[in-house]
Design a protein around this motif. Structure first.
Motif, PDB file in Angstrom:
ATOM      1  N   LEU A  44       0.847  -1.197   0.000  1.00 13.97           N
ATOM      2  CA  LEU A  44       0.000   0.000   0.000  1.00 13.97           C
ATOM      3  C   LEU A  44       0.873   1.235   0.000  1.00 13.97           C
ATOM      4  O   LEU A  44       1.696   1.433   0.907  1.00 13.97           O
ATOM      5  CB  LEU A  44      -0.886  -0.012   1.259  1.00 13.97           C
ATOM      6  N   GLU A  45       0.715   2.065  -1.027  1.00 13.04           N
ATOM      7  CA  GLU A  45       1.530   3.281  -1.156  1.00 13.04           C
ATOM      8  C   GLU A  45       0.589   4.481  -1.216  1.00 13.04           C
ATOM      9  O   GLU A  45      -0.340   4.511  -2.011  1.00 13.04           O
ATOM     10  CB  GLU A  45       2.403   3.178  -2.415  1.00 13.04           C
ATOM     11  N   GLN A  46       0.900   5.489  -0.399  1.00 13.76           N
ATOM     12  CA  GLN A  46      -0.003   6.654  -0.324  1.00 13.76           C
ATOM     13  C   GLN A  46       0.032   7.522  -1.593  1.00 13.76           C
ATOM     14  O   GLN A  46      -0.933   8.185  -1.929  1.00 13.76           O
ATOM     15  CB  GLN A  46       0.383   7.518   0.875  1.00 13.76           C
ATOM     16  N   GLY A  52       9.083   6.781  -3.219  1.00 16.01           N
ATOM     17  CA  GLY A  52       9.313   7.602  -2.025  1.00 16.01           C
ATOM     18  C   GLY A  52      10.394   8.631  -2.292  1.00 16.01           C
ATOM     19  O   GLY A  52      10.296   9.411  -3.252  1.00 16.01           O
ATOM     20  N   LEU A  53      11.439   8.612  -1.482  1.00 13.32           N
ATOM     21  CA  LEU A  53      12.518   9.603  -1.632  1.00 13.32           C
ATOM     22  C   LEU A  53      13.355   9.365  -2.884  1.00 13.32           C
ATOM     23  O   LEU A  53      14.093  10.260  -3.315  1.00 13.32           O
ATOM     24  CB  LEU A  53      13.428   9.575  -0.399  1.00 13.32           C
ATOM     25  N   ALA A  54      13.265   8.179  -3.446  1.00  7.18           N
ATOM     26  CA  ALA A  54      13.999   7.883  -4.674  1.00  7.18           C
ATOM     27  C   ALA A  54      13.180   8.422  -5.845  1.00  7.18           C
ATOM     28  O   ALA A  54      12.571   7.679  -6.609  1.00  7.18           O
ATOM     29  CB  ALA A  54      14.222   6.383  -4.799  1.00  7.18           C
ATOM     30  N   GLU A  65      16.039  15.045 -11.206  1.00  2.00           N
ATOM     31  CA  GLU A  65      16.360  13.967 -10.269  1.00  2.00           C
ATOM     32  C   GLU A  65      16.619  14.572  -8.895  1.00  2.00           C
ATOM     33  O   GLU A  65      17.228  15.635  -8.780  1.00  2.00           O
ATOM     34  CB  GLU A  65      17.632  13.250 -10.768  1.00  2.00           C
ATOM     35  N   THR A  66      16.158  13.870  -7.857  1.00  2.00           N
ATOM     36  CA  THR A  66      16.510  14.373  -6.532  1.00  2.00           C
ATOM     37  C   THR A  66      17.465  13.430  -5.817  1.00  2.00           C
ATOM     38  O   THR A  66      18.309  13.856  -5.050  1.00  2.00           O
ATOM     39  CB  THR A  66      15.247  14.620  -5.674  1.00  2.00           C
ATOM     40  N   CYS A  67      17.362  12.120  -6.089  1.00  2.00           N
ATOM     41  CA  CYS A  67      18.067  11.164  -5.227  1.00  2.00           C
ATOM     42  C   CYS A  67      19.445  10.767  -5.737  1.00  2.00           C
ATOM     43  O   CYS A  67      20.460  11.080  -5.106  1.00  2.00           O
ATOM     44  CB  CYS A  67      17.193   9.921  -5.053  1.00  2.00           C
ATOM     45  N   LEU A  68      19.484  10.084  -6.856  1.00  5.19           N
ATOM     46  CA  LEU A  68      20.662   9.253  -7.109  1.00  5.19           C
ATOM     47  C   LEU A  68      21.935  10.026  -7.457  1.00  5.19           C
ATOM     48  O   LEU A  68      21.989  10.750  -8.449  1.00  5.19           O
ATOM     49  CB  LEU A  68      20.360   8.249  -8.230  1.00  5.19           C
ATOM     50  N   HIS A  69      22.944   9.850  -6.613  1.00  7.52           N
ATOM     51  CA  HIS A  69      24.312  10.279  -6.923  1.00  7.52           C
ATOM     52  C   HIS A  69      25.105   9.033  -7.311  1.00  7.52           C
ATOM     53  O   HIS A  69      25.793   9.013  -8.308  1.00  7.52           O
ATOM     54  CB  HIS A  69      24.981  10.929  -5.717  1.00  7.52           C
ATOM     55  N   TRP A  70      25.013   8.032  -6.472  1.00  5.27           N
ATOM     56  CA  TRP A  70      25.717   6.776  -6.722  1.00  5.27           C
ATOM     57  C   TRP A  70      24.963   5.641  -6.049  1.00  5.27           C
ATOM     58  O   TRP A  70      24.305   5.844  -5.030  1.00  5.27           O
ATOM     59  CB  TRP A  70      27.157   6.847  -6.217  1.00  5.27           C
ATOM     60  N   LYS A 254      -3.447   5.339   1.443  1.00  7.61           N
ATOM     61  CA  LYS A 254      -2.740   5.828   2.631  1.00  7.61           C
ATOM     62  C   LYS A 254      -3.205   5.068   3.869  1.00  7.61           C
ATOM     63  O   LYS A 254      -4.399   5.024   4.177  1.00  7.61           O
ATOM     64  CB  LYS A 254      -3.006   7.326   2.799  1.00  7.61           C
ATOM     65  N   VAL A 255      -2.248   4.490   4.576  1.00  7.86           N
ATOM     66  CA  VAL A 255      -2.581   3.761   5.800  1.00  7.86           C
ATOM     67  C   VAL A 255      -2.674   4.753   6.954  1.00  7.86           C
ATOM     68  O   VAL A 255      -1.790   5.586   7.140  1.00  7.86           O
ATOM     69  CB  VAL A 255      -1.496   2.698   6.102  1.00  7.86           C
ATOM     70  N   GLU A 256      -3.739   4.629   7.714  1.00  9.25           N
ATOM     71  CA  GLU A 256      -3.875   5.509   8.889  1.00  9.25           C
ATOM     72  C   GLU A 256      -3.571   4.778  10.187  1.00  9.25           C
ATOM     73  O   GLU A 256      -3.028   5.368  11.106  1.00  9.25           O
ATOM     74  CB  GLU A 256      -5.287   6.090   8.934  1.00  9.25           C
ATOM     75  N   GLY A 472      13.676  -0.293   6.132  1.00 13.08           N
ATOM     76  CA  GLY A 472      13.928   1.005   5.504  1.00 13.08           C
ATOM     77  C   GLY A 472      14.904   1.863   6.276  1.00 13.08           C
ATOM     78  O   GLY A 472      15.577   1.407   7.208  1.00 13.08           O
ATOM     79  N   GLN A 473      14.961   3.125   5.876  1.00 12.62           N
ATOM     80  CA  GLN A 473      16.008   4.005   6.376  1.00 12.62           C
ATOM     81  C   GLN A 473      15.865   4.362   7.858  1.00 12.62           C
ATOM     82  O   GLN A 473      16.791   4.889   8.439  1.00 12.62           O
ATOM     83  CB  GLN A 473      16.039   5.286   5.542  1.00 12.62           C
ATOM     84  N   TRP A 474      14.709   4.027   8.464  1.00 12.82           N
ATOM     85  CA  TRP A 474      14.560   4.361   9.890  1.00 12.82           C
ATOM     86  C   TRP A 474      14.957   3.205  10.793  1.00 12.82           C
ATOM     87  O   TRP A 474      14.823   3.309  12.014  1.00 12.82           O
ATOM     88  CB  TRP A 474      13.129   4.837  10.173  1.00 12.82           C
ATOM     89  N   GLY A 479      20.938   5.348   6.314  1.00 12.00           N
ATOM     90  CA  GLY A 479      19.970   5.425   5.218  1.00 12.00           C
ATOM     91  C   GLY A 479      20.530   5.019   3.873  1.00 12.00           C
ATOM     92  O   GLY A 479      21.512   4.271   3.779  1.00 12.00           O
ATOM     93  N   GLY A 480      19.865   5.474   2.809  1.00 13.97           N
ATOM     94  CA  GLY A 480      20.322   5.171   1.454  1.00 13.97           C
ATOM     95  C   GLY A 480      19.567   3.994   0.859  1.00 13.97           C
ATOM     96  O   GLY A 480      18.888   3.237   1.560  1.00 13.97           O
ATOM     97  N   LEU A 481      19.695   3.850  -0.444  1.00 13.16           N
ATOM     98  CA  LEU A 481      18.990   2.774  -1.146  1.00 13.16           C
ATOM     99  C   LEU A 481      19.446   1.388  -0.687  1.00 13.16           C
ATOM    100  O   LEU A 481      18.607   0.498  -0.491  1.00 13.16           O
ATOM    101  CB  LEU A 481      19.183   2.944  -2.657  1.00 13.16           C
ATOM    102  N   PRO A 482      20.756   1.154  -0.489  1.00 10.24           N
ATOM    103  CA  PRO A 482      21.179  -0.165  -0.023  1.00 10.24           C
ATOM    104  C   PRO A 482      20.531  -0.576   1.295  1.00 10.24           C
ATOM    105  O   PRO A 482      20.209  -1.734   1.513  1.00 10.24           O
ATOM    106  CB  PRO A 482      22.701  -0.012   0.162  1.00 10.24           C
TER     107      PRO A 482
END
Ligand SMILES: Cc1cc2nc3c(=O)[nH]c(=O)nc-3n(C[C@H](O)[C@H](O)[C@H](O)COP(=O)(O)OP(=O)(O)OC[C@H]3O[C@@H](n4cnc5c(N)ncnc54)[C@H](O)[C@@H]3O)c2cc1C
Length: 505
Positions: A44-46, A52-54, A65-70, A254-256, A472-474, A479-482
């Motif tokens: 489920l994706e809002q 998301g951030l990617a 592009e906002t995310c990918l540098h490497w 969106k999950v509430e 995920g990143q939290w 953080g990061g994609l990996p």
């Protein structure tokens, strides 16, 4: 479902359903792993698209592009490459490897190139700053030593963990030393002003220098390329594979609330009231919202609260993006300008330098002869932008305009006349980040790895709650994609272990 892909799904757990919250990299990877282990998957994706951030967005003929540098794991046989292959055919992406990762410049004509090849980097730095020879040699030595550093197998059992430890044993003293120094402190070891500045100050000054040196190491061994098409190229591949494997993805969902019975997660409630039942719930959405809102703050202890009370987050950011009707391929792809006068972003943030990415190396982002250019402006003052947008939309627009004009003036000082070639200007703020991803404080990457945290992992479960996992990143500092890939893999391993199902990747 294609024959070969359906064969990848293990027929071991037909009756078990998992609901995954969030279609960022972590949620998508978790969905693939769960599907491969035979679970019925509903993601489920809002938002109306995955990543998301990617993220990137289209304006006219340009993509920003906002995310990918490497991306760590771009090289066949390199660290993490095999794990990416488990969730998509990563080799079908086209990677480019910049020779010059970054050029630092001041406004008096000074410049310093950070090359990805460590020998060339060492030569460049020694040439520019012979007075810093000892530290430059240490730096180059650390980059060489950490170039093939493996990532720990997060969800593995003790035998694998022991093996991982043995493999990194020779590097442990260096890893320990570097993890306890911030980039700002490390930079002070150098006399050359641009070299000092490379290591950073301000919004990310407290980042552990280990994070930066490891990434230079991975770049030096050609295992951290940029994928043509940016982060969305990777996201698209994974999302397509998930659909082919029979995973169900719902957008604008969106999950509430996470539903709990007898201290076990049993499903979720969507905005609008719909209930989706499941045997497992995995949240790959923002960590703070999951714990303190979706679960009402009921499943936490001192460790959970301590992270949210004490850990630093990566900053949020404004991004000013330009569609420039000019071929900029004679320019570096990534430039940091050290400014004569700091740039005021908001009442708490004045930046001593700003970074530009000139995407001439990605032909999918602009028509021939034109270039997409982005400028990244970090700030921790996310609430200023969110409040302004909500309570004073006019002032919000005026502030965005002010920042964009200031950024154009900086570009003009570097490339006179470029203002006339700008055909599109787009400005996103921390309010945009929060609106589109829900990331706590508009953070770009979750928990900052600092000298205090080191590369710490947080539990994949929450105290007192069964049938629930997070990824995920939290849950992984840095953080990061990996991190999305690795924590997703570990979470599904945990689930399989509990359900007595063979984890099959
Ligand atoms: C400017 C910038 C540069 C970066 N550079 C790099 C880089 O070069 N290399 C790299 O590896 N990483 C980089 N990153 C970091 C990387 O993008 C993130 O760490 C990673 O994408 C986080 O993935 P995630 O799945 O954990 O979280 P997210 O991407 O935040 O995904 C969470 C998802 O959950 C959804 N969601 C939230 N709440 C709900 C809800 N209630 N219901 C349903 N869905 C919900 C969101 O819409 C989102 O899609 C960069 C990030 C930024 C912003």
């Amino acid at each position: 479902m294609s024959g070969s892909q359906s064969d990848e799904v293990a027929m071991t757990s037909q009756s078990c359903k998992i609901v995954i919250i969030g279609g960022g990299i972590a949620g998508l990877c978790a969905a693939i792993y769960a599907r491969k282990c035979g679970y019925e998957v509903e993601l489920l994706e809002q938002h109306h698209s995955p990543g998301g951030l990617a993220a990137s967005w289209k304006r006219g003929d340009y993509t920003f592009e906002t995310c990918l540098h490497w991306l760590l794991g771009s090289k066949p046989g390199g660290t993490l490459h095999a794990q990416w292959q488990e969730v998509c055919d990563i080799d079908s992406l086209s990677f480019v490897y910049a020779r010059e990762y970054l050029r630092l410049e001041d406004e008096h004509g000074g410049s310093l190139s950070i090359y990805t090849d460590v020998e060339r980097l060492e030569r460049e730095l020694l040439n520019a700053a012979p007075e810093d020879e000892i530290e430059i040699r240490h730096l180059a030595g650390a980059i060489r030593q950490l170039g093939d550093l493996p990532m720990p197998g997060l969800g593995e059992g003790w035998p694998q963990k022991a093996l991982d430890l043995v493999r990194i044993m020779p590097d442990l003293p260096l890893l320990w030393r570097l993890s306890h120094i911030s980039v700002e402190e490390y930079g002070q070891r150098f006399n050359h002003p641009l070299l000092r500045r490379f290591f950073g100050a301000g919004a990310m000054g407290h980042l552990s220098v280990l994070a930066l040196i490891i990434s230079l190491g991975w770049m030096s061994t050609g295992n951290a390329g940029y994928a043509i098409g940016g982060a969305q190229a990777l996201i698209r591949l994974i999302a397509e594979k998930l659909t082919a494997l029979g995973g169900r993805v719902r957008y604008d969902a969106k999950v509430e609330r996470i539903l709990v019975e007898d201290e076990a997660a049993v499903g979720v409630q969507l905005a609008g009231g719909e209930i989706v039942k499941a045997d497992w719930v995995l949240s790959a959405a923002d960590g703070h919202t999951t714990i303190y809102e979706m679960l009402g703050g009921k499943y936490r202890d001192r460790t959970v609260d301590a992270a949210y009370d004490n850990f630093e987050t990566f900053p949020s950011y404004l991004q000013v993006s330009f569609g420039v009707a000019r071929d900029l391929s004679d320019q570096p792809g990534y430039v940091t300008r050290v400014l004569n006068e700091p740039l005021e972003i908001d009442p708490q943030t004045a930046l001593p330098d700003v970074s530009f990415r000139l995407f001439h190396f990605d032909p999918t982002f602009a028509p021939k002869g034109k270039t997409a250019v982005t400028c990244f402006l970090p700030t921790h003052n996310f609430s200023y932008w969110a409040d302004l947008r909500e309570h004073d939309p006019r002032a919000y627009q005026a502030e965005k305009h002010r920042v964009a004009e200031a950024v154009i003036a900086i570009l003009e000082r570097r490339m006179p006349g470029i203002g006339a070639d700008i055909e599109i200007t787009d400005i996103s703020t921390p309010a945009s980040v929060i609106r589109y991803t829900g990331s706590w404080k508009g953070s770009m990457e979750g928990w900052l790895m600092t000298p205090e945290t080191g590369p710490k992992s947080l539990p994949l479960t929450l105290p007192g709650l069964r049938q629930f996992l997070r990824a995920g990143q939290w849950v992984q500092v840095g953080g990061g994609l990996p991190t999305g890939l690795m924590t997703a893999r570990a979470a599904v391993q945990t689930m399989c272990r509990q359900d007595h199902i063979l984890f099959s990747a």
